[in-house]
Design an enzyme around this catalytic site. Structure first.
Site, short mmCIF file in Angstrom:
data_model
loop_
_atom_site.label_atom_id
_atom_site.label_comp_id
_atom_site.label_asym_id
_atom_site.label_seq_id
_atom_site.Cartn_x
_atom_site.Cartn_y
_atom_site.Cartn_z
N LYS A 144 23.58 -13.37 3.64
CA LYS A 144 22.99 -12.04 3.44
C LYS A 144 23.87 -11.17 2.54
O LYS A 144 23.37 -10.42 1.71
CB LYS A 144 22.79 -11.37 4.80
N SER A 146 0.83 -1.21 0.00
CA SER A 146 0.00 0.00 0.00
C SER A 146 0.87 1.26 0.00
O SER A 146 0.52 2.26 -0.63
CB SER A 146 -0.99 0.00 1.15
N ASN A 147 2.00 1.24 0.69
CA ASN A 147 2.90 2.41 0.65
C ASN A 147 3.60 2.52 -0.70
O ASN A 147 3.86 3.62 -1.18
CB ASN A 147 3.91 2.37 1.80
N MET A 166 10.37 -6.48 5.04
CA MET A 166 10.44 -7.16 6.33
C MET A 166 11.79 -7.83 6.61
O MET A 166 11.86 -8.87 7.24
CB MET A 166 9.30 -8.19 6.44
N LEU A 181 15.95 -6.92 7.86
CA LEU A 181 16.93 -5.94 8.30
C LEU A 181 17.93 -5.74 7.16
O LEU A 181 18.38 -6.71 6.55
CB LEU A 181 17.67 -6.42 9.54
N HIS A 187 7.54 3.36 9.58
CA HIS A 187 7.17 2.40 10.62
C HIS A 187 5.88 2.86 11.29
O HIS A 187 5.72 4.04 11.59
CB HIS A 187 8.30 2.31 11.65
#
Length: 194
Positions: free
Chosen positions: A65, A13-14, A90, A92, A109
């Protein structure tokens, strides 16, 4: 015009609010790509409908990562991305991305940080019985929702309010605030480079 990439994991949505603001001319930027870490997320459909190139990665297919983020950095650099906007991403962000885009990654946030960081901030606010919560836009650092705050707006919590109604109110504020803040940051970045 600055080139931005949006990183998202969910419904988007953002992402949609940013894309809509660009189309209306309220946010002067080129949305060059969506990075998504969840195949099948609804944000991918939103991006495809909006004509935004989409890159979906499964982090588990990389040895670590750093390898995952190196692949993303290579893509960002290839497209000459100036700024990264996290919108419900979602994961880091690790040092590989942070070092390359230091001071050029922002997140939104659904709380007034430092209160209720991490997942389910709206549920945390309701469980804590607060009278106000809200929205924070902040720079991304190595912590979880610990980066320097750029902007905040409060949202009133009505006694007995459901998580759905509070989420709807918070998202309405997010969709107004995020494009404004990104526009302001991109203009400030351009002024500094002149």
């Amino acid at each position: 015009m600055k080139k931005i990439a949006v990183f998202a994991s969910g419904s988007g949505s953002n992402f949609q609010a940013i894309l809509d603001a660009i189309k209306k001319g309220d946010l002067k930027a080129e949305l060059c790509m969506l990075i998504c870490d969840r195949p099948g997320a609804f944000v991918v459909e939103r991006a495809e409908n909006g004509g935004v190139p989409t890159y979906v990665f499964s982090p588990k297919s990389y040895p670590d990562k750093a390898a995952y983020e190196t692949k993303i950095v290579d893509l960002l650099e290839e497209l000459q991305i100036d700024f990264i906007v996290l919108a419900g991403y979602m994961r880091l962000v690790g040092p590989t991305l942070l070092n390359r885009y230091e001071g050029r990654i922002v997140n939104i946030h659904p709380s007034i940080l430092p209160a209720f960081p991490g997942k389910d901030a709206i549920g945390q606010a309701l469980a804590a019985g607060v009278k106000k919560t809200g929205v924070t836009v902040h720079y991304v650092d190595a912590g979880m929702d610990t980066g320097e705050v750029i902007a905040q707006r409060t949202v009133e919590v009505i006694p007995g309010e459901s998580i759905e109604s509070l989420q709807e109110k918070v998202q309405k504020v997010e969709h107004e605030l995020y494009p404004l803040v990104v526009e302001s940051l991109l203009n400030r970045t351009e002024e500094r480079s002149l």
